[in-house]
Design a protein around this motif. Structure first.
Motif, PDB file in Angstrom:
ATOM      1  N   LEU B 343       0.835  -1.202   0.000  1.00 42.35           N
ATOM      2  CA  LEU B 343       0.000   0.000   0.000  1.00 42.35           C
ATOM      3  C   LEU B 343       0.868   1.249   0.000  1.00 42.35           C
ATOM      4  O   LEU B 343       0.629   2.201  -0.722  1.00 42.35           O
ATOM      5  N   ASN B 344       1.885   1.237   0.826  1.00 46.81           N
ATOM      6  CA  ASN B 344       2.693   2.433   1.011  1.00 46.81           C
ATOM      7  C   ASN B 344       4.115   1.977   1.327  1.00 46.81           C
ATOM      8  O   ASN B 344       4.314   1.153   2.208  1.00 46.81           O
ATOM      9  N   SER B 345       5.067   2.545   0.621  1.00 49.73           N
ATOM     10  CA  SER B 345       6.427   2.035   0.781  1.00 49.73           C
ATOM     11  C   SER B 345       6.991   2.351   2.166  1.00 49.73           C
ATOM     12  O   SER B 345       7.918   1.692   2.622  1.00 49.73           O
ATOM     13  N   SER B 346       6.412   3.355   2.845  1.00 55.21           N
ATOM     14  CA  SER B 346       6.924   3.665   4.185  1.00 55.21           C
ATOM     15  C   SER B 346       6.492   2.613   5.198  1.00 55.21           C
ATOM     16  O   SER B 346       7.016   2.554   6.300  1.00 55.21           O
ATOM     17  N   LEU B 347       5.504   1.778   4.815  1.00 52.93           N
ATOM     18  CA  LEU B 347       5.034   0.750   5.735  1.00 52.93           C
ATOM     19  C   LEU B 347       5.710  -0.596   5.487  1.00 52.93           C
ATOM     20  O   LEU B 347       5.345  -1.595   6.090  1.00 52.93           O
ATOM     21  N   THR B 348       6.707  -0.602   4.595  1.00 54.41           N
ATOM     22  CA  THR B 348       7.347  -1.872   4.264  1.00 54.41           C
ATOM     23  C   THR B 348       7.895  -2.564   5.497  1.00 54.41           C
ATOM     24  O   THR B 348       7.932  -3.783   5.561  1.00 54.41           O
ATOM     25  N   ILE B 349       8.294  -1.755   6.467  1.00 55.05           N
ATOM     26  CA  ILE B 349       8.891  -2.344   7.676  1.00 55.05           C
ATOM     27  C   ILE B 349       7.905  -3.280   8.382  1.00 55.05           C
ATOM     28  O   ILE B 349       8.276  -4.327   8.901  1.00 55.05           O
ATOM     29  N   LEU B 350       6.596  -2.913   8.336  1.00 52.35           N
ATOM     30  CA  LEU B 350       5.590  -3.766   8.964  1.00 52.35           C
ATOM     31  C   LEU B 350       5.521  -5.115   8.258  1.00 52.35           C
ATOM     32  O   LEU B 350       5.547  -6.167   8.894  1.00 52.35           O
ATOM     33  N   SER B 351       5.438  -5.069   6.918  1.00 49.07           N
ATOM     34  CA  SER B 351       5.296  -6.343   6.214  1.00 49.07           C
ATOM     35  C   SER B 351       6.596  -7.138   6.258  1.00 49.07           C
ATOM     36  O   SER B 351       6.570  -8.363   6.185  1.00 49.07           O
ATOM     37  N   ASP B 352       7.712  -6.443   6.414  1.00 51.47           N
ATOM     38  CA  ASP B 352       8.974  -7.191   6.582  1.00 51.47           C
ATOM     39  C   ASP B 352       9.005  -7.893   7.929  1.00 51.47           C
ATOM     40  O   ASP B 352       9.455  -9.029   8.046  1.00 51.47           O
ATOM     41  N   MET B 353       8.466  -7.181   8.933  1.00 53.38           N
ATOM     42  CA  MET B 353       8.445  -7.746  10.275  1.00 53.38           C
ATOM     43  C   MET B 353       7.652  -9.046  10.290  1.00 53.38           C
ATOM     44  O   MET B 353       8.111 -10.080  10.780  1.00 53.38           O
ATOM     45  N   ILE B 354       6.437  -9.007   9.731  1.00 58.40           N
ATOM     46  CA  ILE B 354       5.598 -10.196   9.739  1.00 58.40           C
ATOM     47  C   ILE B 354       6.118 -11.199   8.712  1.00 58.40           C
ATOM     48  O   ILE B 354       5.973 -12.407   8.880  1.00 58.40           O
ATOM     49  N   GLY B 355       6.779 -10.662   7.669  1.00 57.08           N
ATOM     50  CA  GLY B 355       7.310 -11.544   6.631  1.00 57.08           C
ATOM     51  C   GLY B 355       8.383 -12.489   7.152  1.00 57.08           C
ATOM     52  O   GLY B 355       8.634 -13.543   6.571  1.00 57.08           O
ATOM     53  N   TYR B 356       9.015 -12.100   8.270  1.00 55.55           N
ATOM     54  CA  TYR B 356      10.024 -12.962   8.889  1.00 55.55           C
ATOM     55  C   TYR B 356       9.421 -14.301   9.264  1.00 55.55           C
ATOM     56  O   TYR B 356      10.103 -15.324   9.270  1.00 55.55           O
ATOM     57  N   TYR B 357       8.128 -14.307   9.570  1.00 63.16           N
ATOM     58  CA  TYR B 357       7.458 -15.545   9.973  1.00 63.16           C
ATOM     59  C   TYR B 357       6.696 -16.191   8.822  1.00 63.16           C
ATOM     60  O   TYR B 357       5.995 -17.170   9.030  1.00 63.16           O
ATOM     61  N   GLN B 358       6.753 -15.602   7.636  1.00 65.35           N
ATOM     62  CA  GLN B 358       5.957 -16.107   6.520  1.00 65.35           C
ATOM     63  C   GLN B 358       6.852 -16.629   5.403  1.00 65.35           C
ATOM     64  O   GLN B 358       7.163 -15.898   4.469  1.00 65.35           O
ATOM     65  N   PRO B 359       7.239 -17.885   5.472  1.00 65.71           N
ATOM     66  CA  PRO B 359       8.156 -18.405   4.450  1.00 65.71           C
ATOM     67  C   PRO B 359       7.549 -18.411   3.054  1.00 65.71           C
ATOM     68  O   PRO B 359       8.279 -18.369   2.068  1.00 65.71           O
ATOM     69  N   TRP B 360       6.202 -18.410   2.946  1.00 65.12           N
ATOM     70  CA  TRP B 360       5.605 -18.496   1.620  1.00 65.12           C
ATOM     71  C   TRP B 360       5.743 -17.212   0.836  1.00 65.12           C
ATOM     72  O   TRP B 360       5.513 -17.183  -0.362  1.00 65.12           O
ATOM     73  N   ARG B 361       6.147 -16.098   1.484  1.00 62.77           N
ATOM     74  CA  ARG B 361       6.208 -14.831   0.750  1.00 62.77           C
ATOM     75  C   ARG B 361       7.551 -14.625   0.067  1.00 62.77           C
ATOM     76  O   ARG B 361       7.651 -13.919  -0.916  1.00 62.77           O
ATOM     77  N   SER B 362       8.585 -15.211   0.600  1.00 64.77           N
ATOM     78  CA  SER B 362       9.893 -14.973  -0.009  1.00 64.77           C
ATOM     79  C   SER B 362      10.109 -15.895  -1.194  1.00 64.77           C
ATOM     80  O   SER B 362       9.566 -16.963  -1.261  1.00 64.77           O
TER      81      SER B 362
END
Lengths: 194, 362
Positions: B343-362
């Motif tokens: 949605l917004n590139s400034s919020l990438t940190i949020l999705s990176d944070m949760i992405g640490y636990y989401q192997p299906w996204r990488s």
């Protein structure tokens, strides 16, 4: 060979279960037969590699809907003699509906639309095809609008059902649980110097 | 040739099933022993210590006693359903274990790839367990209705309300796990949490872990949610008319469900057969899984010694007004976090944070 055997097993048992629902004398036994029937239909889904649908059928129909059925039946006092009273009176009407349905089924079955050649032969996909993923993809892209509309209708029905049963009696005393839970020692206890 | 192959497959299946069913029956027997000892310890008394060394033969003596007791079938009961009810309670409790993975093994290097140690490796494992455990209610319902006794009937109605209410929040808590792991396959969920305790889902999903475990308590009718068996008002609930082996079957089902909930809590939130820190990997995974499971079973017993029973309306409120909104909110939060970066590139940190636990996204 194995698959065909299981198909006939599940299909026969589903039909037996369906017959049992109608023929059982006791309402509770009818419900048990219906549950049995659902299980066998789920088995048919498994044979078609649609394990998601099969398990959802068990989860929702057997696990939730039938429990509510049973709940209602348990609370009712069913008078067997009274139930049988109108049997002859309704026989012509019921018989006619059954006959029309039978003719329709025979007509549909012999029309050729349901011939094995007309239906694309269902082969088994490999293990990498996950039907949960496929259903999710189709549901949330191609049929998103229909899916959301169905969801809204269900939500409205849910709210409607709650509103219908929601009534607060003025003459009864109710406990406010969050108030009870949030009570501190200071609210109830007063130190008195003697 | 074909027939010998089929016979061999059948034999292996039978062995696999026995290898899970027998340990479950044994651990149920010894959980009743552990329960009495642990509660005894917590209440500063001895617990059972007479039969055998430290009372270790007590479960066997209890089993024998129940086995030798007469089975009484009430005269005005619905006899078929009265006899069928304990079986209907026990079967789902045991069948659910079919998809539980107990670890990954190469059978001492015999196989090239690691196989999942489960009877059936389903890719909708979680749904299967939800579906099967929702069937457990039929045993209770049938027992209550067919006994033709008002106490049993009221207890079974209570049990139904309780199970239906808590199943919903339990299901939503599981949806959170699915959103992180990206699969309904239990072994995939465990592998998504690989690499030490900071990968475990208990960290991003701590409230869901609490909701799941407490709902599990309610589902298995354990204290503080054992209103079903509230002996002060309902004698012994739906099992009041049962005696002997049929009575034992009900408690077998109850403790089996307790083991299942403990196993699933360790698989879904505590990394399953994964060691807490990678340095401890030399201990076999199955041992870790069983250790975690034993801990949760201990917590179940601990609850029983600690908490007073809920009142019925308090229990309903907890399920519908506390857990349900919590789980729904957490699903929304997880979804927003996952796609915040898009949605917004400034919020990438949020999705990176949760992405640490989401192997299906990488």
């Amino acid at each position: 060979m194995f698959e065909a055997g299981f198909f006939y097993l599940f299909a026969t048992m589903a039909v037996v279960g369906g017959m049992g629902v109608v023929l059982a004398r006791h309402t509770m036994h009818s419900v048990m037969f219906l549950i049995f029937c659902f299980f066998n239909s789920a088995g048919l889904f498994f044979l078609l590699d649609a394990e998601f649908l099969g398990i959802i059928l068990i989860l929702i129909y057997v696990g939730a809907v039938m429990v509510l059925f049973m709940f209602v039946i348990m609370m009712l006092e069913v008078n067997q003699a009274k139930l049988r009273e109108g049997f002859l009176q309704y026989l012509p009407m019921g018989g006619m509906i059954a006959l029309i349905l039978l003719i329709e089924f025979i007509g549909a079955a012999s029309s050729g639309i349901f011939h094995t050649n007309a239906i694309a032969a269902v082969g088994h996909f490999g293990k990498d095809v996950n039907n949960t993923v496929e259903i999710g993809k189709v549901l949330y892209t191609q049929y998103l609008l229909g899916f959301e509309i169905a969801a809204i209708i269900l939500l409205v029905a849910l709210v409607g059902a709650i509103v219908l049963t929601l009534r607060t009696r003025q003459d009864a005393k109710y406990q406010n649980i969050s108030k009870q839970v949030n009570v501190r020692k200071e609210d109830r206890l007063r130190k008195v110097r003697m | 040739m074909e027939w010998t192959d089929m016979a061999l497959t059948g034999l292996i299946w039978a062995l696999e099933i026995l290898a899970i069913a027998i340990p479950i029956a044994l651990s149920v027997a010894y959980i009743t022993y552990a329960e009495r000892r642990v509660i005894g310890l917590m209440q500063v008394r001895k617990g059972c210590n007479r039969v055998g060394p430290l009372g270790l033969l007590q479960p066997l003596a209890d089993g024998l006693k129940l086995f030798l007791k007469e089975t009484i079938i009430p005269a005005k009961s619905n006899k078929i359903l009265f006899v069928a009810a304990p079986v209907m309670a026990l079967v789902p409790a045991l069948v659910a274990f079919a998809v539980v993975p107990f670890g990954e093994t190469t059978l001492f290097g015999l196989w090239d790839t690691a196989h999942v140690m489960a009877i059936a490796h389903l890719n909708v494992g979680i749904l299967y367990i939800l579906a099967i455990s929702s069937l457990a209610i039929y045993g209770v319902l049938m027992a209550g209705w067919s006994s033709n006794s008002k106490y049993a009937l009221i207890a079974s109605v209570r049990a139904t309300c309780q199970m239906i209410s808590y199943e919903i929040s339990m299901g939503f808590a599981l949806v959170c796990v699915l959103m992180l792991a990206g699969s309904m396959d239990l072994s995939v969920i465990v592998n998504a949490q690989k690499g030490g305790f900071w990968h475990w889902y208990i960290i991003p999903l701590f409230p869901m872990f609490l909701v799941y475990f407490i709902s599990g308590c309610a589902e298995t009718n354990r204290t503080p949610f054992d209103l079903v068996e509230g002996e002060a008002e309902l004698v012994a609930g739906h099992i009041v008319e049962y005696s002997g082996m049929w009575f034992a079957t009900f408690s077998l089902a109850e403790y089996g469900a307790m083991i299942l909930i403990s196993l699933l809590t360790s698989i879904l939130f505590m990394g399953g057969w994964d060691a807490p820190i990678p340095a401890l990997d030399f201990i076999p995974g199955t041992v870790w899984l069983l250790l975690k499971t034993s801990f949760f079973i201990f917590v179940f017993i601990w609850f029983r010694a600690t908490f007073p029973r809920f009142r019925y309306d308090q229990m309903m409120r907890l399920g519908w007004k506390v857990f349900l909104p919590w789980t729904l909110a957490w699903i929304a939060v997880l979804g927003l976090f996952t796609y915040a970066g898009e949605l917004n590139s400034s919020l990438t940190i949020l999705s990176d944070m949760i992405g640490y636990y989401q192997p299906w996204r990488s």
